[in-house]
Design a protein around this motif. Sequence first.
Motif, short mmCIF file in Angstrom:
data_model
loop_
_atom_site.label_atom_id
_atom_site.label_comp_id
_atom_site.label_asym_id
_atom_site.label_seq_id
_atom_site.Cartn_x
_atom_site.Cartn_y
_atom_site.Cartn_z
N PHE A 111 -9.83 3.20 -3.43
CA PHE A 111 -8.09 2.73 -3.96
C PHE A 111 -7.81 1.69 -4.57
CE2 PHE A 111 -4.85 0.05 -2.43
CZ PHE A 111 -4.02 0.88 -2.80
N TYR A 112 -9.36 0.60 -4.87
CA TYR A 112 -9.26 -0.35 -5.01
C TYR A 112 -9.03 0.52 -6.71
CZ TYR A 112 -9.72 -4.81 -8.05
OH TYR A 112 -10.35 -5.94 -9.33
N TYR B 197 0.62 -1.18 -0.07
CA TYR B 197 0.19 0.34 0.17
C TYR B 197 0.94 1.55 -0.05
CZ TYR B 197 -4.27 -3.22 0.83
OH TYR B 197 -4.96 -3.93 0.93
N GLU C 236 -7.76 -10.58 -10.29
CA GLU C 236 -6.44 -9.75 -10.37
C GLU C 236 -5.38 -9.84 -10.94
OE1 GLU C 236 -8.27 -7.07 -8.49
OE2 GLU C 236 -6.64 -6.66 -8.04
N THR D 95 -17.55 2.97 -0.63
CA THR D 95 -15.87 2.65 0.73
C THR D 95 -14.57 3.04 -0.24
OG1 THR D 95 -15.17 0.76 -0.41
CG2 THR D 95 -17.57 0.30 1.74
N GLU E 10 -7.44 -8.67 -0.50
CA GLU E 10 -8.36 -8.55 -0.60
C GLU E 10 -9.48 -7.82 -1.31
OE1 GLU E 10 -9.26 -8.28 3.73
OE2 GLU E 10 -8.01 -10.60 3.91
N PRO E 11 -9.58 -8.30 -2.42
CA PRO E 11 -10.20 -7.48 -4.04
C PRO E 11 -11.80 -7.22 -3.54
CG PRO E 11 -9.44 -9.07 -5.31
CD PRO E 11 -8.77 -9.37 -3.64
N PRO E 12 -12.17 -5.37 -3.18
CA PRO E 12 -13.47 -5.08 -2.38
C PRO E 12 -14.46 -5.35 -3.63
CG PRO E 12 -11.86 -3.16 -3.84
CD PRO E 12 -11.14 -4.51 -3.54
N SER F 298 -5.94 2.44 -7.59
CA SER F 298 -4.75 1.71 -8.04
C SER F 298 -5.20 1.47 -9.58
CB SER F 298 -4.46 0.61 -7.33
OG SER F 298 -5.68 -0.36 -7.53
N ARG F 299 -5.87 1.17 -9.98
CA ARG F 299 -6.18 0.35 -10.97
C ARG F 299 -5.61 1.21 -12.44
NH1 ARG F 299 -7.05 -4.60 -10.22
NH2 ARG F 299 -5.40 -3.84 -8.13
N PHE G 190 1.59 -1.76 -11.14
CA PHE G 190 -0.27 -2.09 -10.40
C PHE G 190 0.47 -2.97 -9.03
CE2 PHE G 190 -2.64 -5.47 -10.82
CZ PHE G 190 -3.88 -5.02 -11.51
N LEU G 191 -0.43 -2.89 -8.34
CA LEU G 191 -0.36 -3.84 -7.81
C LEU G 191 -2.24 -4.35 -7.37
CD1 LEU G 191 -0.65 -4.66 -3.96
CD2 LEU G 191 -1.97 -2.72 -3.48
N SER G 192 -1.92 -5.87 -7.37
CA SER G 192 -3.47 -6.81 -7.23
C SER G 192 -3.11 -7.14 -5.28
CB SER G 192 -2.74 -8.00 -7.73
OG SER G 192 -3.16 -9.20 -7.33
N VAL G 193 -4.41 -6.12 -5.20
CA VAL G 193 -4.65 -6.57 -4.23
C VAL G 193 -4.84 -7.29 -3.05
CG1 VAL G 193 -5.05 -3.79 -4.10
CG2 VAL G 193 -7.26 -6.15 -4.18
N ASP H 65 -12.21 1.65 -0.15
CA ASP H 65 -11.78 0.30 -0.31
C ASP H 65 -11.70 0.33 -2.31
OD1 ASP H 65 -10.27 -1.26 2.00
OD2 ASP H 65 -11.82 -2.95 1.51
N GLN H 66 -13.26 0.37 -2.49
CA GLN H 66 -13.49 0.36 -3.84
C GLN H 66 -12.59 1.80 -4.21
OE1 GLN H 66 -17.66 0.83 -2.81
NE2 GLN H 66 -18.05 -1.34 -3.70
#
Lengths: 247, 473
Positions: free
Chosen positions: B422-423, A45, A155, B417, A86-88, B426-427, A81-84, B419-420
Amino acid sequence: MLEVKDLHVTVEEKEILKGVNLKVEPGKLVVVMGPNAGGKSTLAYAIMGREGYEVTKGDILFNGESILELGPDERSRLGIFLSVQEPPPLPGVKGSLLVPAVIKKRRGIPMDDKFADIKILREVRPKLELVGLDSSYMGREVNVGFSGGEKKRFELFQALAYDPKIVILDEPDSGLDVDGVKMVARVIDDMRKNGKGVLLITHNPRLLHFITPDEVNVLIDGKIVMTGGLDVAEFVETHGYDKVVTR
Amino acid sequence: MSIEKPEELVRYREPEELLGFAKDYPAEVELKGRITESLIREISKVKKEPEWMTRLRLKSLELFYKLPMPNWLQGIEMLDLDTMAHYVKPDIELSSSWDDIPKEVREYYEKIGIPELEAKVLHGLSAQYESETIYHKMKKSLEDKGVVMIPMEEAVQKYPDIVKRYFLRIFPPSDHKFAALHGALWSGGVFVYVPKGVRVEAPIEAFFLIGRAFESQFEHTLLIADENSYIYFIEGCTAPMYKGFSFHDGMVELYAHRGAHIRFTTFQNWSKHVINFNNKRAIAEENARVDWVEGSIGSMLTYVYPSTVLRGKGSSSRSVVFTLAKGPYLKDSGSKMFHVAPNTKSRIVNKSISVDGGINVYRGVIRIPYGARNAVSNVECESLILDDKSYAYTYPHNQIEEPTASVSHEATTMRLTEDQIFYLLSRGLDEDDAKNLLIMGFLDELFIEVPFEVAHVLKKVLEIEFEKLGGVG
Ligand SMILES: Nc1ncnc2c1ncn2[C@@H]1O[C@H](COP(=O)(O)OP(=O)(O)OP(=O)(O)O)[C@@H](O)[C@H]1O
Ligand SMILES: [Mg+2]
């Protein structure tokens, strides 16, 4: 090339990373292993620039330049690129909406160019097959009702589709069956051959039975306590993390 | 009907931005102040109405003073009716040519692209400014099929028997105070009659504009679809900016005779200076179908509850309502379905977005009394809240007496959220893109439910509304 220098990161006023040094060069696979709560995801992160992950000391460089001032989206567009882990779930957002939107953004194609979507979707289809998903997944809402394994595959698919220079994979193998783990190893190997730098985060050495890393680091309590090759992974697998500290 | 490039038709901006400040256009008649019998008689006289209509107005006025203020209404206290202009007849002759409309007023409609839309898509258009219809035109092809589309006032003169049968009968003024007020003061609006078996495929539109502050608009739309006919009607409204506010208390009455199908779509984009009260009700006879679509974007306060009385066996109704409360504004909405015959079906989809301190309230009603055998109703109510300052409340009200009825109700509240966000960041998407995507995702189902052109307009509007959105909620 990605370089992490003496990185200290504080989350919610608690110091999680306490001086991490790392280098990920093109065409190399660098592994970070470690026990739960060691700070692996925090490292990912922090590299991505997530809000709330405050760098108190040290630097993160991409191709020699500090990226600390950049937001996550800017870092992403630079090629990280970050593959997280726990993808939400993204209710209502289908893959066929998300993936073209991201690629248009990355290529500077206007968002309202709907014709580009069709071309992009055609272009990425083979990559979906590489991770073992069929094209029906593009019609599903991203990460909604996906199984653990499906999330990881999707991901990885995005890591291929967005064509970054540095790929950070946070536990891409967790929740996958044996064939899945082999697939991840194969995909990582291809990425490496294509000149991408891969930072692989895992606390499970199983994946490394199928791919030979260029470097293995052990991250415990915010510090890298051991660096080496496959031998480090083998040591962890036989003796566990407890022994690493005392070795 | 098809629109090749719908984006050409949509040059959407927020009404404040698009229309700017109101330009004063002179009125020929202006009646304001306390709403008395003599004021009502004066309106009736200006309109040269028959005696029965004057009596209907006066009866409504009596009800207005008798009925209590609805206790569930919030925010309406600021409305001081005694200071408003209740009837404003602009100094403009009704015409079927835009060239006859004075430039200052015509420009409003041009900026929204109404004449262009008319030329490309519509089969009929009625435009109202203040209290009167100023432009009205229907395609010859519809006239040849016997379709009647005329200003409401003209219908009162020409077809008194038909008007008497339906007017204020689908939605009686006794229902509540503001329905009664409407009955007393109604002015403008459209009357449409579609003969048996006739299909009006291309839409007919009515567009309403309130040009200045401290004024009320009470247009009345009455639409009668005779047996097995079909009509697609679009209603739009907007206003420029002014100091102070105006009041809108319109009414829509729809009657779908046996086997008829009415699609009624409203696209509300009043400026933030309008208090918007709507009275919308339909009656569906045997096997008839009524589809409401409501896109409620603008206004200071909006109260809107599209309702259908499913009176005939096998009749059905669907109501799709979208409300956006952006900024310190209120949207109070909810569809109502009254199943009073066997094998009737209804479906309600309600989606709301609350942001920047906005409040959405949903008050839906499903009523299935004894005897409405095998009635089926399903309700989906979803609220999206984008920040901590904003709210959404859901007060569904179901009265189900019939044991064979099947009713389902789903209500969900969602927040974007971190989380969403940031996700998506990050793309490589930026914050606005990320929010847009999540919002569009939330509305995806809505876009499927509404006609293509409406979906397109709605998407464009929302993209622009959210372009300016601030930090992550
Ligand atoms: N947002 C946060 N708020 C509070 N504590 C946090 C936050 N993020 C991380 N931490 C803490 O930081 C420490 C490291 O967490 P991190 O997720 O980086 O571990 P990890 O090595 O990825 O573990 P795992 O193998 O379980 O994924 C943990 O103690 C965690 O609770
Ligand atoms: Mg982790």
